[in-house]
Design a protein around this motif. Structure first.
Motif, short mmCIF file in Angstrom:
data_model
loop_
_atom_site.label_atom_id
_atom_site.label_comp_id
_atom_site.label_asym_id
_atom_site.label_seq_id
_atom_site.Cartn_x
_atom_site.Cartn_y
_atom_site.Cartn_z
N SER A 122 14.53 6.93 -39.09
CA SER A 122 15.21 6.01 -38.18
C SER A 122 14.54 4.64 -38.16
CB SER A 122 15.19 6.58 -36.76
OG SER A 122 13.87 6.56 -36.25
N GLU B 66 13.53 1.17 -37.96
CA GLU B 66 14.22 -0.13 -37.98
C GLU B 66 13.45 -1.12 -38.86
OE1 GLU B 66 16.25 -1.07 -34.32
OE2 GLU B 66 15.36 -3.06 -34.34
N ILE C 102 21.96 5.79 -39.10
CA ILE C 102 20.95 5.07 -38.30
C ILE C 102 20.60 3.74 -38.96
CG2 ILE C 102 18.75 5.21 -37.09
CD1 ILE C 102 18.87 8.24 -37.29
N ASN D 74 21.03 0.15 -37.18
CA ASN D 74 19.87 -0.73 -37.04
C ASN D 74 20.14 -2.10 -37.65
OD1 ASN D 74 18.44 1.27 -35.77
ND2 ASN D 74 17.26 1.86 -37.57
N LEU E 261 23.15 -6.37 -31.00
CA LEU E 261 23.57 -5.66 -29.79
C LEU E 261 23.27 -6.44 -28.51
CD1 LEU E 261 24.67 -3.08 -28.40
CD2 LEU E 261 22.35 -2.17 -28.47
N PHE E 262 22.06 -7.00 -28.41
CA PHE E 262 21.71 -7.71 -27.17
C PHE E 262 22.60 -8.95 -26.97
CE2 PHE E 262 17.96 -5.04 -27.20
CZ PHE E 262 17.75 -4.83 -25.84
N THR F 293 13.50 7.56 -30.96
CA THR F 293 13.32 6.62 -32.07
C THR F 293 12.79 7.35 -33.30
OG1 THR F 293 11.07 6.16 -31.39
CG2 THR F 293 12.79 4.68 -30.55
N VAL G 22 17.74 6.94 -33.02
CA VAL G 22 18.16 5.55 -33.01
C VAL G 22 16.99 4.66 -33.44
CG1 VAL G 22 19.97 5.69 -31.25
CG2 VAL G 22 17.59 5.35 -30.54
N GLY G 23 17.26 3.40 -33.70
CA GLY G 23 16.22 2.44 -34.05
C GLY G 23 15.63 1.78 -32.82
N ASN G 24 14.78 0.78 -33.09
CA ASN G 24 14.03 0.13 -32.01
C ASN G 24 14.93 -0.69 -31.09
OD1 ASN G 24 11.91 1.10 -33.57
ND2 ASN G 24 11.63 -0.84 -34.62
N THR G 25 15.91 -1.39 -31.67
CA THR G 25 16.77 -2.24 -30.85
C THR G 25 17.60 -1.40 -29.89
OG1 THR G 25 16.87 -3.92 -32.58
CG2 THR G 25 18.63 -3.96 -30.94
N ASP G 26 18.20 -0.33 -30.41
CA ASP G 26 18.98 0.56 -29.55
C ASP G 26 18.08 1.18 -28.47
OD1 ASP G 26 21.28 0.07 -30.94
OD2 ASP G 26 21.27 1.94 -32.06
N ALA H 96 15.32 -0.10 -27.23
CA ALA H 96 14.97 -1.15 -26.27
C ALA H 96 16.12 -1.37 -25.29
CB ALA H 96 14.63 -2.44 -27.00
N PHE H 97 17.33 -1.27 -25.79
CA PHE H 97 18.51 -1.44 -24.94
C PHE H 97 18.57 -0.29 -23.92
CE2 PHE H 97 22.94 -1.58 -23.69
CZ PHE H 97 23.23 -2.94 -23.68
N ILE I 137 23.84 3.36 -23.98
CA ILE I 137 23.97 3.07 -25.41
C ILE I 137 25.39 3.41 -25.85
CG2 ILE I 137 23.24 5.34 -26.29
CD1 ILE I 137 22.26 1.89 -27.73
#
Lengths: 186, 431
Positions: free
Chosen positions: A86, A88, A110, A114, A175-176, B127, B144-148, B150-151, B158
């Motif tokens: 996973s 990133e 994933i 990412n 996403l943010f 993660t 999931v990855g880091n951005t997801d 962090a969200f 999510i």
């Protein structure tokens, strides 16, 4: 997001997993420190076996020895690109190396998420298998208005698929940014 | 109703009456798990995005397990554990399991089970791609990855696309020489490494429900090796018995409806399956142990979230009792609890620890260790030219260290039998 992306192709095979994109031993560096994070660019795709590196010939280094960025900024991949872990760090490393877009036959879930949610690189899919039709080093142009890929050496054009449901996240830049623009978060 | 267990759990987490495959939904997350490789960048993104006033949505729903690069001199790896430690201290996290403390656990996916975080009917994100392991407890879990992450850390929410489900039914009784690892290798060989992409793998059948929880976790653990979003097994008495001493909360057990819709259905008869290996360099490069037996080895490795559970070591002990290994063999328990069980669990009156020591194995401390290569001083790491047989989950080029090494994946029984002979060996020779 730019509507036209141009660059040199770097062609890889099927099942390029995240250990090939950024080997696990390198997952220790900071992704936030500007200087330290350049190391991720340096080691991007360093796990790809030599004979698979830069098809069809192979044995083409993605990164020249001391560099942190690559002369190749469009990756052409086969099926299941980014399978495995996973991390990133994988799309991040490609971004640090200067990769703008990947065009693969298919992606692992994933890695795809990412790439999109982190806004690192643009993951696109083609209508057909491209790894036998494009050679490493070929100058390419991606047109995001018309979803086409053009081989500038012979003007042959290939159809790309629209990202569909995730397009608003891609257009927002991650996403943010998407969540802020749509009022999901402050 | 015609819904699968996964669709029912996702509907509940989305606050909807029902959901349909292909639908994009926002989920309320019940647990977020992270570790030392992806935790630090997740925390950094969370701080950058939510700014000075960043708050954790629910500290009780965050579990942090340093487990990947623990016993190493690598300064940057140790710095990552320091970042987790400081974060846990600053926010007074209730579920942080620090290295060097009594609380240290080891491999996150197994620690989640041991510590009672796997609650049926809930949704769990982590993660790490092997977060799907928790699905053995009738819950939805995925990586999931880091951005997801962090969200989730900031919002508890999510997005996901509801997956179609693939049903895998195993009929018949498990013989002594087969393990869950053989069953999942069979599935990976049939589906391929992308045959389950964006899908749910649902395991069913008499053989599945005869397995104890650690073995079930081997199945859901490797769902990601066909690209699946999650793997899931419904709750039964065996699940409830495992959970009883570990969780006090009430939970909801979902079952798929008899007429639930699946994209594919596979039926297996256990009697047609024999011990299998995944040959280099892909988990779907499956053959029978019989067809590759005699392949010379330089190393045997028994560990990881896939093959380092107590049930895996009990199987290994059955083969190694009174034997000497011919090839360097590494035993790495997934968690500190399993390491303690080496002293208490016995086979024919002898502790697992003594069986492994007397047979000449090297025993390492609990962590992910060489399953994913790791820093150069990682125990059991594969070097150039090595041929390794391992109970782990992936054998892509370089996964266990050098990209000039070759890795075969197999069951703990097969790896133990191979260790005695120094070459790939069918476990039936020693049972």
């Amino acid at each position: 997001m730019d509507k036209i992306i141009e660059g040199k192709a770097y062609v890889l095979g099927n099942n390029v997993d995240t250990d090939q994109i950024i080997p696990a031993e390198h997952l220790v560096y900071s992704l936030d420190d500007v200087e330290e994070s350049k190391i991720y660019g340096h080691y991007a795709l360093s796990g790809v076996p030599v004979k698979e590196a830069g098809l069809p010939e192979g044995n083409i280094p993605f990164i020249e020895q001391i560099n942190n960025t690559s002369e190749f900024n469009i990756i052409i991949g086969g099926s299941n690109f980014g399978c495995g872990s996973s991390r990133e760090h994988a799309p991040f490393a490609l971004q640090k190396a200067g990769v703008k877009a990947i065009i693969a036959e298919s992606y692992a879930r994933i890695f795809y998420r990412n790439a999109v949610d982190g806004g690192f690189v643009l993951p696109l899919e083609a209508d057909e298998k491209l790894i036998n039709k494009i050679s490493t080093g070929t100058e390419l142009q991606i047109d995001l208005e018309n979803y086409t890929l053009t081989d500038l050496s012979n003007k042959s054009t290939f159809k790309l698929l629209s990202p569909g449901d995730v397009l608003p996240i891609i257009n927002a830049g991650g996403l943010f940014k998407f969540a802020r623009a749509s009022g999901l978060i402050a | 109703m015609n819904k699968t267990i996964t669709e029912k759990i996702l509907a509940k987490a989305a606050g909807k009456e029902s959901v349909t495959p292909g639908e994009n939904i926002w989920l309320n997350v019940d647990l977020l798990m992270t570790h030392d490789v992806c935790g630090p960048p997740t925390i950094q993104i969370w701080k950058n995005e939510f700014g000075e006033n960043a708050t954790i949505w629910d500290k009780d729903k965050l579990a942090v397990f340093p487990d990947h690069y623990i016993f190493t001199e690598n300064k940057q790896a140790n710095r990552n554990v320091d970042i987790l430690r400081d974060f846990a201290k600053e926010y007074n996290l209730p579920h942080y399991y620090d290295v060097g403390s009594e609380r240290y656990k080891g491999v996150c996916h197994i620690a989640l089970a041991e510590e009672g975080f796997n609650i049926p009917g809930t949704v769990l994100f982590g993660t790490d791609s092997h977060t799907c392991t928790s699905g053995a407890f009738g819950l939805f879990s995925t990586g999931v990855g880091n951005t997801d992450a962090a969200f989730i850390l900031g919002t508890g929410k999510i997005w996901e696309k509801v997956p179609q489900s693939i049903k895998l039914t195993f009929n018949g009784k498990m013989p002594e020489y087969l393990m869950a690892k053989d069953l999942i290798l069979k599935v990976i060989g049939d589906l391929g490494t992308d045959g389950g992409t964006y899908k749910s793998l649902e395991f069913d059948g008499e053989a599945i429900f005869s397995l104890e929880m650690h073995e079930r976790m081997t199945l859901t653990n490797m769902a990601i090796e066909v690209g699946a979003m999650n793997g899931i097994i419904a709750v039964d008495e065996i699940t409830e018995a495992y959970l009883k001493p570990r969780i006090s909360k009430t939970f909801e057990s979902f079952q798929s409806d008899p007429n639930a819709e699946y994209s594919n259905k596979y039926e297996y008869s256990i009697k047609d399956i024999e011990p299998l290996v995944a040959k280099p360099h892909s988990p779907d490069n499956i053959n029978t142990v019989h067809n590759v037996q005699g392949t010379q080895l330089t190393k045997c490795y028994i560990g990881s979230c896939t093959g380092g559970k107590i049930s895996d070591f009990q199987a290994v002990a059955k083969i190694l009792l009174g034997q000497q290994v011919k090839t360097p063999t590494f035993i790495v328990p997934a968690t500190t609890q399993i390491a303690k069980q080496f002293e208490t669990e016995t086979y024919k009156g002898i502790t697992l620890f003594d069986i492994f020591k007397h047979s000449g194995c090297a025993i390492g401390p609990a962590s992910c260790a060489a399953c994913l290569g790791g820093p150069s001083d990682t125990i059991g790491r594969a070097s150039d030219g090595e041929v390794v047989i391992s109970t782990t989950n992936r054998n892509y080029p370089g996964r266990m260290g050098s990209k000039k090494s070759e890795v075969y994946l197999a069951s703990p029984l097969t790896v133990a039998a191979s260790a005695i002979n120094g070459k790939i060996t069918d476990p039936r020779e020693y049972l």
